[in-house]
Write an enzyme that holds these catalytic residues in place. Structure first.
Site, PDB file in Angstrom:
ATOM      1  CG  HIS A 233      13.324   7.613  -2.135  1.00  0.00           C
ATOM      2  ND1 HIS A 233      14.465   7.431  -1.409  1.00  0.00           N
ATOM      3  CD2 HIS A 233      12.335   7.837  -1.261  1.00  0.00           C
ATOM      4  CE1 HIS A 233      14.174   7.544  -0.135  1.00  0.00           C
ATOM      5  NE2 HIS A 233      12.898   7.805  -0.011  1.00  0.00           N
ATOM      6  NE  ARG A 340       8.112   8.761   0.022  1.00  0.00           N
ATOM      7  CZ  ARG A 340       7.426   7.624  -0.054  1.00  0.00           C
ATOM      8  NH1 ARG A 340       6.391   7.521  -0.843  1.00  0.00           N
ATOM      9  NH2 ARG A 340       7.796   6.576   0.675  1.00  0.00           N
ATOM     10  NE  ARG A 376       8.887  12.557   3.991  1.00  0.00           N
ATOM     11  CZ  ARG A 376       9.319  11.408   3.456  1.00  0.00           C
ATOM     12  NH1 ARG A 376       9.292  10.310   4.178  1.00  0.00           N
ATOM     13  NH2 ARG A 376       9.752  11.361   2.222  1.00  0.00           N
ATOM     14  CD  GLU A 484      11.887   8.175   7.973  1.00  0.00           C
ATOM     15  OE1 GLU A 484      11.583   7.512   6.967  1.00  0.00           O
ATOM     16  OE2 GLU A 484      11.951   9.414   7.959  1.00  0.00           O
ATOM     17  CG  ASN A 507       9.803   2.285   2.508  1.00  0.00           C
ATOM     18  OD1 ASN A 507       9.199   1.241   2.618  1.00  0.00           O
ATOM     19  ND2 ASN A 507       9.309   3.347   1.903  1.00  0.00           N
ATOM     20  CG  ASP A 508      14.478   5.640   5.238  1.00  0.00           C
ATOM     21  OD1 ASP A 508      15.378   5.209   4.497  1.00  0.00           O
ATOM     22  OD2 ASP A 508      13.862   6.693   5.017  1.00  0.00           O
ATOM     23  NE  ARG A 518      14.215   3.483   0.849  1.00  0.00           N
ATOM     24  CZ  ARG A 518      13.401   4.454   1.258  1.00  0.00           C
ATOM     25  NH1 ARG A 518      13.650   5.076   2.401  1.00  0.00           N
ATOM     26  NH2 ARG A 518      12.365   4.800   0.573  1.00  0.00           N
ATOM     27  CB  CYS A 555       3.438   6.150   5.551  1.00  0.00           C
ATOM     28  SG  CYS A 555       4.871   6.823   6.376  1.00  0.00           S
TER      29      CYS A 555
HETATM   30  C1  PEP Z   1       9.960   5.219   4.795  1.00  0.00           C
HETATM   31  O1  PEP Z   1      11.162   5.381   5.009  1.00  0.00           O
HETATM   32  O2  PEP Z   1       9.362   4.156   5.030  1.00  0.00           O
HETATM   33  C2  PEP Z   1       9.172   6.316   4.231  1.00  0.00           C
HETATM   34  C3  PEP Z   1       7.868   6.211   4.106  1.00  0.00           C
HETATM   35  O3  PEP Z   1       9.851   7.421   3.795  1.00  0.00           O
HETATM   36  P1  PEP Z   1      10.652   7.468   2.387  1.00  0.00           P
HETATM   37  O4  PEP Z   1      10.338   6.206   1.660  1.00  0.00           O
HETATM   38  O5  PEP Z   1      10.199   8.674   1.687  1.00  0.00           O
HETATM   39  O6  PEP Z   1      12.066   7.560   2.851  1.00  0.00           O
HETATM   40 MG    MG Z   2      11.949   7.379   4.942  1.00  0.00          MG
END
Ligand code: PEP
Ligand code: MG
Length: 629
Positions: A233, A340, A376, A484, A507-508, A518, A555
C-alpha cells in the site's frame, strides 16, 4: 537487488551547507574531496526522476533532554507516563503474539525476555519509582523514567553475584524498557514530514501507508526506503501521489547521509549517491524527456478510450487520498473505480463518525459530477494498521498472520457498528449524485455469506435513515464484492448471485495465490501477477460475472500497466481502474488495439504454464503494438 558498496577507504564529502547526521558521524571529520558515485538498487515502484539532496528520517531518539516541571504539571505528567506504559504494554503484547512465526529457538529466547518486559510494565519498581520522581522530584516523565532506570541498573550491577553477565543482562533489560517508555513519551504519535526541505529525496528504513499519506508531492522530490514491495500500500500511495520512488533497497540507510547529493530513478529502481557529472547530465535529460512525454500524453485527455474496432473501455481512477482529485480530472478518468476509504481512518486517534465521513465523501462525489464513484468500505488489517482502530479494538487482536486474520469485511462484520456508520454516510452521499453513480464495495470477501450479511446491514441502515426522513435514492446504490482471494475467485459463481458487481483486486489476489507478501522486499522477486495461477483466477471470476451480465472491473495495479491491457481486454474486461497518472498511457494502449487480436492473444497466453514465457509473450505483443501503433 544489489548494493554496490563504496570504496570504504574514501570518506564521503559533505556537500556545502549539509548538516552532519547526529551521533557518531558528526564526530568524523569529512574530507573536502568529492565522494565517489555509488549506486543503491531497489524495487522500481513509482516512475519519474528526482535530483536533490538526501533527507533521512530516523526514529526519534530514545533519549530525551532532562526536564523539570511545576507542581501544577504533576497530574499531567502522571497521565503521560500512564499512557506511555499502556502503549508499551500493547507493543510488547503484540511482539509476543508475533513470536509464533519465529523459529523455535528464537521463541525460546525471546519469550522469557518479553515476559520480563511485561512484568516491568506492570506495578514494578521502575514504574512506581518513576511516578515518585514525578511527584516528589518534580521531574518530567521521561526524565523520571531515565533516572529510575539508571538507579535500578546501578543497584543490579553492584549486587554481589558471580554471574556478572547475568547482572549486566538484567540491567540492560531495565534500560531497554526505559528506552521504550521514552520513545513512547517523546514520539509524536504520527510521523511528521514538515521538516523535509523542498526538493529533497526522503530516505527511510520504512514508510507505512499512513506515513505516505502525509507526504506533500509538491515538496518531496522522491522517496527511497530499505523495506517495502512493489504492490504494497505504501507503493500504491506513492504512485498515486506521483512521487518517484524506489523501495526495498538494501543498504540504503547505511550509505545515504543527510545532505548527500542524489539522483533517484523510480522506473529503473535505483538511487545514485554522489552522482558523477555524467550521471547528473543523464538524469537531467531523462527529466526533460519525461516532461515532453507528459505533454504528448496530455493531448489524449479528451479522446475516447476506444479500440480500433470501436469497443469502448472504461478507464477509471483509484483514489487513496482526496489530494489526488485534481490529478484524476487532469488524467481524463471517467469516474473513480476504487475509492479506498482507509485514508479517513489514518493518522488520527478517534474514529470518524457518520458526519465526518459524509463530509469527506461529498466533495469527491460532487467533483466527479455524475461520473461513477465506487466507494470501498474500510479495508483494515494486514499491513494497513490504523491507529484509530487499534485504539478502538479492545483487546486489540493482531493474529500471528495479520493478512490471514481479521481483515476487510471480516473485521467489519465483527464490528457492525463501523460498517453501519460507513454505509449510512455513503447512502446519504449517494443522494447527491444521479441514481447509480455511487456504488459500494466490500473488501476481502471470501464467501457469499459475507455479502449477504453485509447486505442485511445495508438494507437495515437504509430503512433507518428513511424512517428518520433522510432522502435516499429510490434504488439503493449497488453493492459489489472485491474478488481478491483465491477462495472468492473459485467461488465467483456463488458470490455473483449475492453481489451486484465485481471488482478484481489483483494485488491481493496475487499475494494470496502465490503466498507472497506484496509488501515484503525479501520475497518481492516471487510476486508475479502474470503467474498462470493468478491469470486463471482472473479469467474464472471475469467469466462468472460475464455469464450473469454483471459488471466486472480490475482495480489492482495490473490495470494500470499498458503492456497488460491486450491480455485483460482479451479476457473480457472492459473496465479498468488505476492510479490516475497511468490513465494516459493505458488509453494510448487501448486506442492501438483490436479486440479480435486481444482475444486471440489471451487464448495463447492462457495455454502457457511458465510465467517467464507469459512475460515474453506480453512484452512481444506490446512491442508489436507499439511498432504498429
Ligand atoms: C487489490 O488488492 O488489488 C486492491 C485493489 O485492493 P488494495 O490494494 O487496497 O488491497
Ligand atoms: Mg486488496
Amino acid at each position: 537487488m544489489k548494493t554496490e558498496k563504496p570504496d570504504r577507504a574514501e570518506p564521503k564529502a559533505a556537500p556545502e551547507g549539509a548538516k552532519p547526521k547526529p551521533g557518531a558521524e558528526a564526530a568524523k571529520p569529512r574530507t573536502p574531496r568529492r565522494a565517489k558515485e555509488m549506486v543503491v538498487r531497489g524495487i522500481p515502484v513509482s516512475p519519474g526522476v528526482a535530483i536533490g539532496p538526501v533527507f533521512d528520517t530516523t526514529e526519534p531518539p530514545a533519549e530525551a533532554p532532562r526536564r523539570s516541571i511545576e507542581p501544577a504539571e504533576v497530574e499531567a505528567e502522571r497521565q503521560r507516563l500512564a499512557a506511555a506504559v499502556a502503549a508499551s504494554r500493547k507493543q510488547v503484547a503484540k511482539l509476543k503474539m508475533r513470536l509464533s512465526v519465529l523459529p523455535e529457538e528464537a521463541q525460546e529466547e525471546l519469550e522469557p525476555l518479553l515476559d520480563a518486559y511485561a512484568l516491568m510494565l506492570g506495578d514494578s519498581r521502575l514504574i512506581r519509582g518513576a511516578r515518585k520522581r514525578i511527584e516528589a522530584g518534580l521531574l518530567a516523565a521521561e526524565t523520571a523514567v531515565a533516572d529510575e532506570a539508571d538507579a535500578i541498573a546501578e543497584v543490579i550491577l553492584s549486587a554481589r553475584d558471580d554471574d556478572k553477565a547475568g547482572l549486566k543482562r538484567r540491567a540492560g533489560e531495565v534500560r531497554e524498557i526505559a528506552r521504550r517508555l521514552t520513545r513512547n513519551l517523546t514520539q509524536n504519535p504520527f510521523r511528521s514530514f514538515k521538516d523535509v526541505p523542498e526538493g529533497a529525496i526522503l530516505v527511510a528504513e520504512e514508510l507505512t501507508p499512513a506515513d505516505a499519506a502525509l507526504l506533500d508531492p509538491g515538496r518531496i522530490a522522491g522517496v527511497a526506503t530499505e523495506e517495502g514491495g512493489a504492490d504494497g500500500h505504501t507503493a500504491i500511495m506513492l504512485r498515486a501521489l506521483g512521487i518517484p520512488a524506489v523501495l526495498g533497497a538494501p543498504g540504503l540507510t547505511e550509505q545515504a547521509r543527510r545532505g548527500d547529493p542524489a539522483v533517484l530513478d523510480g522506473a529503473a529502481g535505483q538511487v545514485v549517491l554522489h552522482p558523477s557529472a555524467a550521471s547528473l547530465a543523464a538524469a537531467k535529460e531523462l527529466l526533460a524527456a519525461h516532461a515532453r512525454e507528459r505533454q504528448r500524453l496530455s493531448k489524449l485527455r479528451r479522446l475516447p478510450a476506444e479500440t480500433t474496432d470501436g469497443e469502448a473501455v472504461e478507464l477509471q481512477a483509484n483514489l487513496e487520498i482526496p489530494a489526488e482529485l485534481p490529478l484524476i480530472a487532469q488524467a481524463g478518468a471517467v469516474g473513480i473505480g476504487l475509492l479506498r476509504s482507509e485514508f479517513l481512518f489514518m493518522n488520527r486517534e478517534q474514529l470518524p463518525d457518520e458526519d465526518d465521513q459524509f463530509d469527506a465523501y461529498a466533495p469527491i462525489v460532487d467533483a466527479m459530477a455524475g461520473d461513477p464513484v465506487t466507494i470501498r468500505v474500510l479495508d483494515w488489517g494486514g499491513e494497513k494498521d490504523m491507529e484509530a482502530l487499534a485504539e478502538g479494538v479492545e483487546p486489540h487482536h493482531v493474529g500471528a498472520n495479520p493478512a490471514l486474520g481479521l481483515r476487510g469485511i471480516r473485521m467489519l462484520l465483527k464490528r457492525p457498528a463501523l460498517l453501519e456508520t460507513q454505509f449510512a454516510a455513503i447512502l446519504r452521499v449517494a443522494a447527491r449524485a444521479p441514481e447509480g453513480a455511487v456504488r459500494v464495495m466490500l473488501p476481502m470477501v471470501t464467501v457469499p455469506g459475507e455479502v449477504k450479511a453485509a447486505r442485511e446491514i445495508y438494507d437495515r441502515v437504509a430503512r433507518r435513515l428513511r424512517r428518520k426522513g433522510e432522502k435516499l435514492p429510490e434504488k439503493l446504490p449497488e453493492l459489489g464484492a472485491m474478488i481478491e482471494t483465491p477462495g472468492a475467485a473459485l467461488a465467483a459463481d456463488a458470490i455473483a448471485l449475492e453481489a451486484d458487481f465485481f471488482a478484481i483486486g489483483t494485488n491481493d489476489l496475487a499475494m494470496y495465490t502465490l503466498a507472497v507478501d506484496r509488501g515484503d522486499a525479501e520475497v518481492a522477486h516471487l510476486y508475479d501477477p502474470l503467474h498462470p495461477a493468478v491469470l486463471r483466477l482472473v479469467q474464472f471470476s471475469t467469466e462468472a460475472a460475464l455469464r450473469l451480465r454483471m459488471p466486472v472491473s480490475i482495480c489492482g495495479e495490473m490495470a494500470g500497466n499498458p503492456r497488460l491491457v491486450p491480455l485483460l481486454l482479451g479476457l473480457g474486461i472492459r473496465c479498468l481502474s488505476m492510479n490516475a497518472s497511468a490513465i494516459p498511457r493505458v488509453k494510448q494502449a487501448v486506442r492501438a488495439l483490436n479486440i479480435g487480436d486481444c482475444a486471440r492473444f489471451a487464448r495463447r497466453v492462457m495455454e502457457q504454464s511458465d510465467p517467464a514465457r507469459i512475460r515474453e509473450l506480453v512484452d512481444g505483443f506490446a512491442s508489436g503494438v507499439t511498432e504498429r501503433g
